[in-house]
Enzyme design. Structure first.
Site, PDB file in Angstrom:
ATOM      1  N   LYS A 159      -4.535  -7.244   3.589  1.00 46.99           N
ATOM      2  CA  LYS A 159      -4.208  -5.371   3.139  1.00 46.99           C
ATOM      3  C   LYS A 159      -5.857  -4.999   2.419  1.00 46.99           C
ATOM      4  CE  LYS A 159      -3.176  -2.493  -0.108  1.00 46.99           C
ATOM      5  NZ  LYS A 159      -3.784  -2.346  -0.934  1.00 46.99           N
TER       6      LYS A 159
ATOM      7  N   SER B  34       0.846  -1.014  -0.440  1.00 49.50           N
ATOM      8  CA  SER B  34       0.251  -0.051   0.002  1.00 49.50           C
ATOM      9  C   SER B  34       0.414   1.152  -0.456  1.00 49.50           C
ATOM     10  CB  SER B  34      -0.939  -0.200   1.102  1.00 49.50           C
ATOM     11  OG  SER B  34      -1.468   1.512   0.670  1.00 49.50           O
TER      12      SER B  34
ATOM     13  N   HIS C 199      -7.425  -3.104   5.409  1.00 46.65           N
ATOM     14  CA  HIS C 199      -6.540  -2.184   5.270  1.00 46.65           C
ATOM     15  C   HIS C 199      -7.316  -0.728   4.452  1.00 46.65           C
ATOM     16  CE1 HIS C 199      -3.859   0.646   2.997  1.00 46.65           C
ATOM     17  NE2 HIS C 199      -3.684   1.200   4.039  1.00 46.65           N
ATOM     18  N   ASN C 200      -7.691  -2.022   3.254  1.00 46.01           N
ATOM     19  CA  ASN C 200      -8.477  -0.633   2.261  1.00 46.01           C
ATOM     20  C   ASN C 200      -9.725  -0.932   2.524  1.00 46.01           C
ATOM     21  OD1 ASN C 200      -6.146  -1.496  -0.143  1.00 46.01           O
ATOM     22  ND2 ASN C 200      -7.645  -2.010  -1.334  1.00 46.01           N
TER      23      ASN C 200
HETATM   24  P1  NBP Z   1      -2.713  -2.782 -13.399  1.00 44.53           P
HETATM   25  O1  NBP Z   1      -3.406  -3.431 -12.283  1.00 44.53           O
HETATM   26  O2  NBP Z   1      -2.661  -1.278 -13.815  1.00 44.53           O
HETATM   27  O3  NBP Z   1      -1.562  -3.373 -14.528  1.00 44.53           O
HETATM   28  C1  NBP Z   1      -0.742  -3.752 -15.083  1.00 44.53           C
HETATM   29  C2  NBP Z   1       0.595  -4.661 -15.077  1.00 44.53           C
HETATM   30  O4  NBP Z   1      -0.254  -6.188 -16.169  1.00 44.53           O
HETATM   31  C3  NBP Z   1       1.018  -4.099 -16.733  1.00 44.53           C
HETATM   32  O5  NBP Z   1       2.186  -4.941 -16.546  1.00 44.53           O
HETATM   33  C4  NBP Z   1       0.494  -5.566 -17.509  1.00 44.53           C
HETATM   34  O6  NBP Z   1       0.887  -5.589 -19.277  1.00 44.53           O
HETATM   35  C5  NBP Z   1      -0.550  -6.769 -16.943  1.00 44.53           C
HETATM   36  N1  NBP Z   1      -1.422  -7.330 -17.567  1.00 44.53           N
HETATM   37  C6  NBP Z   1      -2.078  -6.301 -17.303  1.00 44.53           C
HETATM   38 BR1  NBP Z   1      -3.263  -5.216 -17.570  1.00 44.53          BR
HETATM   39  N2  NBP Z   1      -3.477  -7.814 -18.507  1.00 44.53           N
HETATM   40  C7  NBP Z   1      -1.842  -8.898 -18.469  1.00 44.53           C
HETATM   41  C8  NBP Z   1      -2.911  -9.761 -18.191  1.00 44.53           C
HETATM   42  N3  NBP Z   1      -3.978 -10.553 -19.053  1.00 44.53           N
HETATM   43  N4  NBP Z   1      -1.651 -11.018 -18.671  1.00 44.53           N
HETATM   44  C9  NBP Z   1      -0.295 -10.332 -17.815  1.00 44.53           C
HETATM   45  N5  NBP Z   1      -0.124  -8.829 -17.829  1.00 44.53           N
HETATM   46  C10 NBP Z   1      -0.979  -8.366 -17.169  1.00 44.53           C
HETATM   47  O7  NBP Z   1      -0.629  -2.299 -13.024  1.00 44.53           O
HETATM   48  P2  NBP Z   1       0.151  -0.902 -11.227  1.00 44.53           P
HETATM   49  O8  NBP Z   1      -1.656  -0.407 -11.079  1.00 44.53           O
HETATM   50  O9  NBP Z   1       1.029  -0.440 -11.087  1.00 44.53           O
HETATM   51  O10 NBP Z   1      -1.079  -2.462 -10.171  1.00 44.53           O
HETATM   52  C11 NBP Z   1      -0.281  -3.492 -10.039  1.00 44.53           C
HETATM   53  C12 NBP Z   1      -0.981  -4.337  -9.130  1.00 44.53           C
HETATM   54  O11 NBP Z   1      -0.871  -3.723  -8.002  1.00 44.53           O
HETATM   55  C13 NBP Z   1      -2.796  -4.361  -9.024  1.00 44.53           C
HETATM   56  O12 NBP Z   1      -2.512  -5.636  -8.811  1.00 44.53           O
HETATM   57  C14 NBP Z   1      -2.627  -3.629  -8.221  1.00 44.53           C
HETATM   58  O13 NBP Z   1      -4.334  -3.802  -7.615  1.00 44.53           O
HETATM   59  C15 NBP Z   1      -2.416  -3.602  -7.066  1.00 44.53           C
HETATM   60  N6  NBP Z   1      -1.944  -1.915  -6.386  1.00 44.53           N
HETATM   61  C16 NBP Z   1      -1.894  -0.675  -7.451  1.00 44.53           C
HETATM   62  C17 NBP Z   1      -1.648   0.068  -6.489  1.00 44.53           C
HETATM   63  C18 NBP Z   1      -1.673   1.425  -7.386  1.00 44.53           C
HETATM   64  O14 NBP Z   1      -1.992   2.541  -6.618  1.00 44.53           O
HETATM   65  N7  NBP Z   1      -1.830   1.749  -8.908  1.00 44.53           N
HETATM   66  C19 NBP Z   1      -1.664  -0.138  -5.299  1.00 44.53           C
HETATM   67  C20 NBP Z   1      -1.115  -0.552  -4.599  1.00 44.53           C
HETATM   68  C21 NBP Z   1      -1.906  -1.939  -5.136  1.00 44.53           C
HETATM   69  P3  NBP Z   1       1.112  -5.288 -20.089  1.00 44.53           P
HETATM   70  O15 NBP Z   1       2.308  -4.084 -20.142  1.00 44.53           O
HETATM   71  O16 NBP Z   1       1.924  -6.218 -21.238  1.00 44.53           O
HETATM   72  O17 NBP Z   1      -0.398  -5.289 -20.576  1.00 44.53           O
END
Ligand code: NBP
Length: 484
Positions: A185, A130, A188-189
């Protein structure tokens, strides 16, 4: 040949990239990989240029670049992509290697994956991360669970990159087996949802009952952030209220429909499954749902015109103090409910949760970070078996001092027609929890009347069940299986 990497990270979106840069800045060598391989080169030649970060263009190259036991962390979209990558990785890994999922996976999925990956002779960690983009880069809160034997292997990296508080303690520790990390987590959310909605209700009371403008509210939140409400969410609310676009507060121009990604809903659903009265957080999810019905609300506002028009002729300064007390009291109640739910889940799933350490993990780096989590840590350090946070001596005194503010604010809101689902859930829980005799005696009588569900009696020992033939028409047989 380049040195072998300490860890590989799959997923070069906002979280993955920033976590890799954070790891590298703490002295770890990292290999980066992404499904869309172009992003690997963009990253390696962009933000990662000149750093101890290697790009891999295939799973084989990624695995070949890692020290043993290999550690591969997935930072990809939760759901099927995680399962797909697990399948792609397994054939290339050796006994004892570790797959880590750092995304927002639902904890039952993590439970399933831990069992599956362990059945292949590998180890699996499902960890909550987080803090968003900035946290990932500078120090997130990290909540790992899964294969316990894997913890010592990843601990230096996780604790190295995590946020630090007070005396340098990392906001990361082992949570428990199976899906425990992702469960914590999720809670937390849920707590984040509750905290945000509470602040929104206080904001609406300031705006619509007291008639305060954004600058005036900014000053109050600024003052509160210097006291015991000191927290990231109060801090950003302070700054949001001060933010101007073309000289006017941008907050007044933002559409009032809330989005959500589902973790709050999971928290409410799991609370219902566990039978825990997680009322405040669940109301915060419903508040977002109601806000999303914008068109219906606009139409209803023209039809359902009966109701009070907000007005205030009391002592404004005194009411602002009551708002502060109400916010503090409701927040304590929300956390008490969240901890009650974690205690119940620990029993249900056989996890040994350390509640003080969970407060420490949330103390810094994450969205709900606050000064008052330090008090929660102390409460559970003093009594790890505390049944309810409200019964801790410090919080019992606090909640009793602030409950009057919560009560008056909730009553004022209702008399002014201002919806306060979370504040009212808070005072209702407080009053329900401290009531020796609730009207459930009547409820039990009703259940026994129509369904022969039986009841226990005040004048008999617990565990003895009675049935009354209420109408004289029923039989003497009571129900054992029909549960409404
Ligand atoms: P995203 O949740 O937007 O995911 C993007 C990544 O997932 C890229 O590497 C993308 O690859 C890959 N991906 C997708 Br979309 N579909 C796919 C598939 N079918 N097969 C394989 N790879 C795939 O990224 P993020 O916002 O960095 O979050 C990553 C994780 O962390 C998520 O679970 C999110 O819920 C969690 N999280 C996010 C935050 C935040 O603030 N953003 C905070 C805490 C936790 P590609 O580039 O090839 O499309």
């Amino acid at each position: 040949m380049a040195a072998l990497s300490d860890i590989g990270v799959i997923g070069l979106a906002v979280m993955g990239e920033n976590l890799i840069l954070n790891m590298e800045s703490k002295g770890f060598q990292v290999t980066a990989y992404n499904r869309t391989v172009d992003k690997v080169d963009n990253f390696v030649n962009g933000r990662a240029k000149g750093k101890n970060i290697t790009g891999a263009h295939s799973i084989e190259e990624l695995i070949g670049s890692l020290k043993s036991p290999r550690k591969v962390m997935l930072m990809v979209k939760a759901g099927k992509p995680v399962d797909d990558f697990i399948e792609l990785l397994i054939p290339h890994l050796d006994k004892g290697d570790i797959i880590i999922d750092g995304g927002n996976s639902h904890f039952p999925d993590t439970e399933r994956r831990v069992n599956y990956v362990e059945s292949k002779g590998l180890r699996y960690i499902g960890t909550g991360v987080s803090g968003g983009e900035e946290g990932a880069l500078l120090g997130p809160s990290i909540m790992p669970g899964g294969s316990k034997e894997a913890w010592e292997e990843v601990k230096p990296i996780f604790q190295g990159i995590a946020a630090k508080v007070d005396d340098g303690a990392p906001c990361c520790d082992w949570v428990g087996d199976g899906g425990a990390g992702h469960f914590v987590k999720m809670v937390h959310n849920g707590i984040e949802y509750g905290d945000m909605q509470l602040i929104c209700e206080i904001y609406q009371l300031m705006k619509d009952v007291l008639g305060m403008n954004a600058d005036e509210m900014h000053e109050i939140f600024k003052e509160w952030n210097e006291g015991e409400l000191d927290s990231y969410l109060i801090e950003i609310t302070r700054d949001i209220l001060a933010y101007k676009e073309d000289g006017t507060p941008i907050i007044d121009k933002i559409l009032d429909t809330a989005g959500q990604k589902g973790t709050g809903k999971w928290t409410g659903t799991v609370a219902l499954e566990l039978g825990i009265p997680l009322t405040l957080i669940t109301e915060s999810v419903f508040a977002r749902c109601l806000s999303a019905l914008k068109d219906e609300r606009v139409a209803a506002s023209k039809v359902l015109t009966a109701g009070p028009k907000p007005s205030f002729d009391g002592d404004k300064k005194q009411f602002i103090d009551q708002l502060r007390d109400a916010l503090y009291a409701a927040k304590v109640i929300s956390y008490a409910q969240g901890y009650q739910m974690m205690r119940s889940a620990a029993k249900e799933y056989g996890w040994e949760l350390n509640y003080g350490n969970i407060a420490l993990m949330w103390r810094g780096g994450c969205i709900i970070r606050s000064r008052f989590l330090g008090n929660i840590k102390e409460a559970f350090d003093n009594n790890p078996d505390l049944t309810n946070l409200l019964l801790d001596p410090y919080f019992a005194e606090k909640i009793q001092a602030c409950q009057d503010g919560l009560r008056k604010v909730t009553a004022t809101a209702m008399l002014n027609g201002i919806p306060v689902p979370c504040l009212s859930a808070g005072i209702n829980y407080y009053d329900g929890y401290r009531t020796e005799r609730l009207p459930a005696n009547l409820l039990q009588a009703q259940r026994d009347y129509f369904g022969a569900h039986t009841y226990e009696r005040l004048d008999q020992p617990r565990g003895k069940y009675f049935h009354t033939n209420w109408t004289g028409r029923g039989g003497e047989t009571s129900s054992t299986s029909y549960g409404v």
